[in-house]
Scaffold this active site. Structure first.
Site, PDB file in Angstrom:
ATOM      1  N   GLU A   1       3.181  35.047 -22.836  1.00  0.00           N
ATOM      2  CA  GLU A   1       4.122  34.432 -21.898  1.00  0.00           C
ATOM      3  C   GLU A   1       3.616  34.559 -20.459  1.00  0.00           C
ATOM      4  O   GLU A   1       3.886  33.709 -19.619  1.00  0.00           O
ATOM      5  CB  GLU A   1       5.499  35.085 -22.065  1.00  0.00           C
ATOM      6  CG  GLU A   1       6.652  34.307 -21.491  1.00  0.00           C
ATOM      7  CD  GLU A   1       6.950  32.991 -22.200  1.00  0.00           C
ATOM      8  OE1 GLU A   1       6.408  32.746 -23.299  1.00  0.00           O
ATOM      9  OE2 GLU A   1       7.726  32.188 -21.630  1.00  0.00           O
TER      10      GLU A   1
ATOM     11  N   HIS B   1      -0.283  28.690 -22.649  1.00  0.00           N
ATOM     12  CA  HIS B   1      -0.421  29.376 -23.942  1.00  0.00           C
ATOM     13  C   HIS B   1      -1.713  28.932 -24.634  1.00  0.00           C
ATOM     14  O   HIS B   1      -2.450  29.738 -25.196  1.00  0.00           O
ATOM     15  CB  HIS B   1       0.757  29.020 -24.864  1.00  0.00           C
ATOM     16  CG  HIS B   1       2.035  29.738 -24.561  1.00  0.00           C
ATOM     17  ND1 HIS B   1       2.120  31.106 -24.540  1.00  0.00           N
ATOM     18  CD2 HIS B   1       3.297  29.288 -24.308  1.00  0.00           C
ATOM     19  CE1 HIS B   1       3.381  31.474 -24.273  1.00  0.00           C
ATOM     20  NE2 HIS B   1       4.114  30.385 -24.134  1.00  0.00           N
TER      21      HIS B   1
ATOM     22  N   HIS C   1       3.352  24.745 -19.076  1.00  0.00           N
ATOM     23  CA  HIS C   1       3.697  26.021 -19.715  1.00  0.00           C
ATOM     24  C   HIS C   1       2.966  26.174 -21.058  1.00  0.00           C
ATOM     25  O   HIS C   1       2.258  27.170 -21.282  1.00  0.00           O
ATOM     26  CB  HIS C   1       5.217  26.079 -19.922  1.00  0.00           C
ATOM     27  CG  HIS C   1       5.715  27.352 -20.519  1.00  0.00           C
ATOM     28  ND1 HIS C   1       6.219  28.379 -19.768  1.00  0.00           N
ATOM     29  CD2 HIS C   1       5.774  27.772 -21.812  1.00  0.00           C
ATOM     30  CE1 HIS C   1       6.576  29.386 -20.570  1.00  0.00           C
ATOM     31  NE2 HIS C   1       6.319  29.029 -21.811  1.00  0.00           N
ATOM     32  N   GLU C   2       3.124  25.187 -21.931  1.00  0.00           N
ATOM     33  CA  GLU C   2       2.481  25.279 -23.249  1.00  0.00           C
ATOM     34  C   GLU C   2       0.958  25.221 -23.106  1.00  0.00           C
ATOM     35  O   GLU C   2       0.225  25.835 -23.889  1.00  0.00           O
ATOM     36  CB  GLU C   2       2.981  24.172 -24.180  1.00  0.00           C
ATOM     37  CG  GLU C   2       4.495  24.181 -24.436  1.00  0.00           C
ATOM     38  CD  GLU C   2       5.045  25.511 -24.933  1.00  0.00           C
ATOM     39  OE1 GLU C   2       4.278  26.289 -25.534  1.00  0.00           O
ATOM     40  OE2 GLU C   2       6.236  25.788 -24.690  1.00  0.00           O
TER      41      GLU C   2
END
Lengths: 496, 496
Positions: free
Chosen positions: B291, B265, B261-262
């Site tokens: 997001e 980003h 997830h990160e």
């Protein structure tokens, strides 16, 4: 506190914010930053440094100095104003354009030096070094001096110490160390450092480094340990004082003694009186006194027989299996081997000050105009032969080895030898008050740390270096304590 | 470039220096700082933030905006000026005294909230939350809006998105998800998450996290991975974009899916066009688009059957032995279990948007004045029962769980659901161009990363969020893609 004192403190807060940020940036650049992030970050550091410089030399600062100097009842404010005035005057005397040119030259020269060292190519670095020397001469003249131009530079690192101070102690120190070195070289007793070899994984070295810092009384709730290439300790604020170390998996000495050394610097910063927090006094008083603290822990504690008597088992619990068979006595002697070497930061306790004296004499002569930059490589090698007994085979292991001159830091080197002499002198005084060997052997360093805090650390910049030496030891700088310490130590190890 | 454009760039450089420093400080405070260093560091952050705010709202900034607006041929400069003007106008409209009070209230409220959450004591937090809501209402009125007061807040996070946009998609989305959830709950087929248990050492989780980031195309020469409590990705500059993760030794999913997830980003920030470096355009265009990138990688890549088909062996090479016996199919189903839960950040892919809608409806009503802060706990629990089918037993697992409101961040939550819908819509478009399943199964994510860069990342803030959605998918925001994706996915897993 008066209103003007409060306003002054607001200005100091701003100054601290820039300082803390610059320190954090330095720490990050030397421990964590990804390769490609460096370029942009360097610009950020440049910007922040300029802002800080502007503050330190601002009209606002001058106003507070004028209004508060000799007009505050508060001793901390009084000393703070004095320190700000010293900074203000030093900075103000350099024309701003020259300062900016110099900052650019410094940064350029450092990268040129890095390449020059890599290639052992002094010629490519020479023109930059010449400019750096010229600037330093000019700055020294702006700042002014009483007896010797080099004094103006020394004052940046060791306020109160002059060429006279150094020339009063170095020749004697050199003579004694050389005599001792000759005896050692002639001794038939020789430590065997080969027993220290063996693959020592980084994670185990990290564990032992942490354990040793803990034992020294380093406060981990106000600090941390990280890996780096060129180890340092750094105070971001009084409650955030970080240690870094380097792990060489084929030689644990780098990390173990390096961590103790940097831990000594960190203990100094962690134990400055909280009353000084937020002022420029909350900092080590000089490079020399700082080095006295790191060397005290590294040599006068960490390399002693008592230390290894009580910590060898702890060491072996982290060390490779091969150490299980090494007797304590052989181990102790091996980590204290004396062996002339080219590289200063790899030098043993005895030859280390000789490396410093070479640098001192050369830079003094450079600033004084007695020698030229072009003469440096030859003179360096001659002096190495004369002082340490070996001649570098190239400039990489000779005149190009240290970063200091590439950053224009002339006057810095003597601090290392001064710190060493201070440490020996402190050690002598402490021994009169306490059975240190017994204390070290007990494994409880608290009383030692407390003595250092009470006598040295707490004062921060409230006292000048030579004032501390006098107050603590009731004597002026005296190189005999270092000579006596080394003589006694090596007489035992080399059965002189 | 004209002289005034160059001068403008100098101002931007200053602005960037403050931004980069603030980011570094945040990163350090959330990953490395020793406990006692926090207090002083918080003051430093406050100081730097104020400096940045002063720059953004300075007369100098206003001058450049006036001179350059619509007067530069350079598209990047033009957009930069527009962005600076937006910031300038938003900041300028808030009286400086109110802004300062608000900043202090924010910081106070966050610590009050932390304690209140710990004790599940809403009453102690209520008066602070009331003030925060009042300030946000005031600010919304200063900023102005066309239809709904809440639009003024939404604009901070998702420019161009309004209550109308959200009310157009959320009810339909909720209805579809609830129907799907009911089917799943009724299904006799149930994944068995107990097979995922077992002690998974931190060091192994770190190794797999690094391996996965590497595979995603994350550039480690422009970034790094560190441990933290509340994971985040952060861009210090374009070439220093860091990822953080959390290791739960009893549940690898936190680290593995959290890192992906990160990493999503971070890929966004690492791949913004270098032409935008040094401008405020070199940043994700909105919270929602950001997001969409993290969720795309986490869900549409990392939680797919194709991903685990090709990466299960890699996973098992780091995982505890117990996983050797777990068949891929059971593993895949277990990591995709749907199970209503109280805590948003622990929610599965299906119920997650329902958590967001609850927050959206409550904060919209708060800002609108339809409900009072005191009503929140009760309304929260009612909505949880209605939307997710369970009722929190206390406010810690209910209304007090998220940090956002305690920092005054109203209008932020919808971004999470928007990002999810954007991601599904991007996924749909990409599937028309590329056989993603095959691509993921091949283990080479390069074409996927390149498509995202070409269509989304490179633009930074050059395009607004809904503009990107339209340009990429040739359609306006459409929640059906998310519904279709979830329906298809869970029909397989739960054999609906």
């Amino acid at each position: 506190m008066t209103q003007v004192e409060k306003d002054f403190q607001d200005l100091l807060k701003e100054q601290n914010a820039y300082k803390e940020t610059i320190m954090l940036t330095h720490w990050d650049m030397r421990t964590k930053i990804p390769k490609k992030g460096v370029e942009q970050r360097s610009e950020v550091v440049g910007f922040l440094s300029e802002k800080l410089h502007q503050l330190e030399t601002s009209k606002k600062m001058k106003y507070f100095i004028d209004v508060l100097k000799d007009h505050s009842d508060d001793e901390v404010i009084q000393k703070t104003v004095e320190t700000c005035e010293e900074n203000y005057e030093r900075s103000r005397k350099i024309p701003i354009d020259e300062y900016k040119e110099y900052v650019m030259l410094q940064s350029k020269s450092e990268s040129i030096w890095q390449e020059a060292r890599e290639k052992a190519d002094f010629a490519s670095f020479q023109p930059y070094l010449e400019k750096l020397v010229d600037y330093n001469k000019k700055f020294a003249n702006y700042w002014g001096y009483e007896e010797h131009i080099y004094d103006a530079l020394l004052d940046n690192y060791e306020p109160g110490v002059t060429v006279k101070t150094l020339d009063n102690v170095f020749p004697e120190l050199r003579k004694s160390l050389t005599e001792l070195l000759n005896k050692i070289t002639a001794s038939s007793v020789t430590p065997d450092p080969s027993i220290l070899q063996g693959h020592f994984p980084k994670s185990d070295q990290e564990a032992i480094s942490l354990a040793v810092l803990e034992k020294m009384g380093y406060d981990f709730s106000s600090g941390r340990l990280d890996e780096t290439i060129h180890p340092f300790a750094i105070a971001l604020n009084q409650n955030d004082v970080r240690v870094t170390t380097r792990y060489d998996e084929s030689d644990f000495r780098t990390a173990v003694f390096g961590t103790i050394h940097e831990g000594g610097h960190a203990l100094y910063e962690q134990n400055i009186s909280k009353n000084l927090a937020g002022t420029p006094l909350s900092d080590g008083t000089s490079m020399g006194i700082h080095e006295s603290q790191s060397l005290f822990w590294e040599n006068f504690v960490g390399r002693t027989e008592s230390f290894w008597n009580s910590h060898y088992d702890l060491f072996k619990s982290y060390a490779p299996k091969s150490f299980q068979a090494v007797p304590l006595d052989k181990f102790y002697r091996a980590v204290n081997e004396v062996k002339p070497s080219f590289i200063r930061i790899e030098a043993d306790e005895l030859t280390y000050p000789l490396h410093i004296m070479i640098r001192y004499e050369l830079e003094k002569a450079l600033i004084n105009g007695d020698i030229k930059v072009a003469d440096l490589p030859g003179l360096w090698n001659e002096k190495m032969q004369e002082y340490v007994g070996i001649t570098p085979t190239n400039d990489r292991e000779g005149v190009l080895q240290d970063i200091h001159w590439s950053g224009g830091d002339f006057g810095y080197f003597p601090s290392y030898a001064l710190g060493y002499m201070y440490a020996a002198q402190f050690n002598h005084t402490l021994r009169k008050k306490m059975d240190i060997d017994k204390q070290i052997a007990s494994g409880d360093f608290t009383p030692i740390k407390e003595w250092l805090t009470k006598n040295i650390h707490q004062y921060g910049k409230m006292k000048k270096p030579l004032e501390i030496v006098k107050d603590v030891t009731d004597e002026n700088l005296n190189p005999n304590y270092l000579v006596n310490y080394l003589t006694e130590k090596y007489s035992g190890i080399y059965k002189l």
